[in-house]
Design an enzyme around this catalytic site. Sequence first.
Site, PDB file in Angstrom:
ATOM      1  N   GLU A 184       0.856  -1.229   0.015  1.00 33.62           N
ATOM      2  CA  GLU A 184       0.223  -0.021  -0.058  1.00 33.62           C
ATOM      3  C   GLU A 184       0.739   1.134   0.130  1.00 33.62           C
ATOM      4  OE1 GLU A 184      -3.475  -0.263   0.096  1.00 33.62           O
ATOM      5  OE2 GLU A 184      -2.977  -2.393  -0.383  1.00 33.62           O
ATOM      6  N   ASP A 195      -4.859  -3.913   6.404  1.00 31.94           N
ATOM      7  CA  ASP A 195      -5.288  -4.270   5.265  1.00 31.94           C
ATOM      8  C   ASP A 195      -5.668  -5.713   5.155  1.00 31.94           C
ATOM      9  OD1 ASP A 195      -4.818  -4.024   1.713  1.00 31.94           O
ATOM     10  OD2 ASP A 195      -4.124  -6.042   2.427  1.00 31.94           O
ATOM     11  N   LYS A 199      -9.769  -6.474   4.625  1.00 33.65           N
ATOM     12  CA  LYS A 199     -10.247  -7.464   3.587  1.00 33.65           C
ATOM     13  C   LYS A 199     -11.210  -8.499   4.437  1.00 33.65           C
ATOM     14  CE  LYS A 199      -6.310  -6.893   0.433  1.00 33.65           C
ATOM     15  NZ  LYS A 199      -4.851  -7.195   0.350  1.00 33.65           N
TER      16      LYS A 199
HETATM   17  N1  HSE Z   1      -1.143  -3.938  -0.381  1.00 34.44           N
HETATM   18  C1  HSE Z   1      -2.134  -5.416  -0.659  1.00 34.44           C
HETATM   19  C2  HSE Z   1      -1.132  -6.633  -0.441  1.00 34.44           C
HETATM   20  C3  HSE Z   1      -2.407  -5.296  -2.191  1.00 34.44           C
HETATM   21  O1  HSE Z   1      -0.205  -6.545  -0.129  1.00 34.44           O
HETATM   22  O2  HSE Z   1      -1.887  -7.568  -0.300  1.00 34.44           O
HETATM   23  C4  HSE Z   1      -3.456  -4.957  -2.433  1.00 34.44           C
HETATM   24  O3  HSE Z   1      -4.634  -5.488  -1.386  1.00 34.44           O
END
Ligand code: HSE
Length: 424
Positions: A184, A195, A199
């Site tokens: 990111e 992150d 998700k």
């Molecule tokens: N930065 C994220 C990762 C990619 O490393 O999985 C997009 O979600």
Amino acid sequence: MRLGVAGLGTVAQGLFVLLSENADRVARQLGQPISVARVASRTPRSHIDTLGAEFSTELNSLLQDDVDIVVELIGGTDDANRLISRAIELGKPVVTANKAVLSQFGNSYISRARESHVPLGFEASVAGGIPIVAVLKDGLAGNSIDSITGILNGTCNFVLTQMDAHDSTFESALRQAQDLGFAESDPSFDIDGIDAAQKLSILGSIAFDQPIDLANIYIEGITNIQLDDLHYARELGYRIKHIAVARVFDSSVEMRVHPALVSDKDLMSRIDGVDNAISVAANGVGSLLLKGPGAGSRPTASAVLSDIIEIAKGKSSLPTNTTSTRRASPICDLTSSYYLYVPVSDEPGVMATLAEVLGNHRISMESVIQKSDAIQQTGNVRWVPVVLLTDEVRESVLDETIRDLQELSAVHGDIRRVRVVNLN
Ligand code: HSE
């Protein structure tokens, strides 16, 4: 079908390439071509081939009548939220790859999109190229889902893999991930677990019909993992991965992201590099495992394009209503085995003292490693790591145990703890 694309970054560029490479196949499936009518980005980048699109620095230009689907690929939350909200208001279908904006505003987008019958696609927001949103929402629609366990952050997986396989330092592995375009823009979102949690909040919502809520998730990143931990874990028959878990019980839901020991007999332990993997356990299908690139230009664009095609076909569906009222189970209620790294002075009787503290808390040990060639000297203290694998214990009990161990005069330095995730 005319797109209005917000952003000119990695994913947008991948989308233009795929639209051009696969134009014939896409047009055959749809009976019409997909074109890019407009592109908007704060910074013009004239070297990028935007397939003949009209360019503007104004995001609002994408809301004009010559755009059929708004494709939000700018990341961040403020501008992205304004664009998505306005598009839904105007009845324009939206495709977004933005888990940050969805984890904050997704519940309201989904309910507004449902009320106004506006298609909203977000396949690319989770696990890059793996079509997990479609699997949960459509493919497993006839199942009741028990759990989701996965590697959801490519950067963390890449960093841990590099450290493990090449003895790289954390910093150099992270730099490499950034250079390759996986991380990111603020890499702390990756390495601190945010992150992956964003998700997981999206997947948990689709799987368990509950509102998207980051506050329900226990979040821990990978910054405390040392090379030593990766080596000891291997000796014990495990690998360390950054793992996301969402499980439901009758009245509660457990959601957590943290580093974890995964048995080297499990396929999940062999998911390396930037790849992601998601294992779903459901009452119809049993268990299935999806593995693939979790980040990167073309894989993420592949997921964006799948949403665009579903919308163009008129087949796009929204997740079911968020009707669940399950409470979030706090991490102190977790029952797990644990890896403990305890730096102790190299003296007779220390092992017995450790065993006594564990015994006082009724914790059994499954394995213990203490190696004479690992003895180290700090100042005038000779110390050695004792590595323990415990049997299952409640996290609140382990917390008390670590507090007691940490107070022993024989313990020199911070005790490290890593949970074990058992996929069977
Ligand atoms: N930065 C994220 C990762 C990619 O490393 O999985 C997009 O979600």
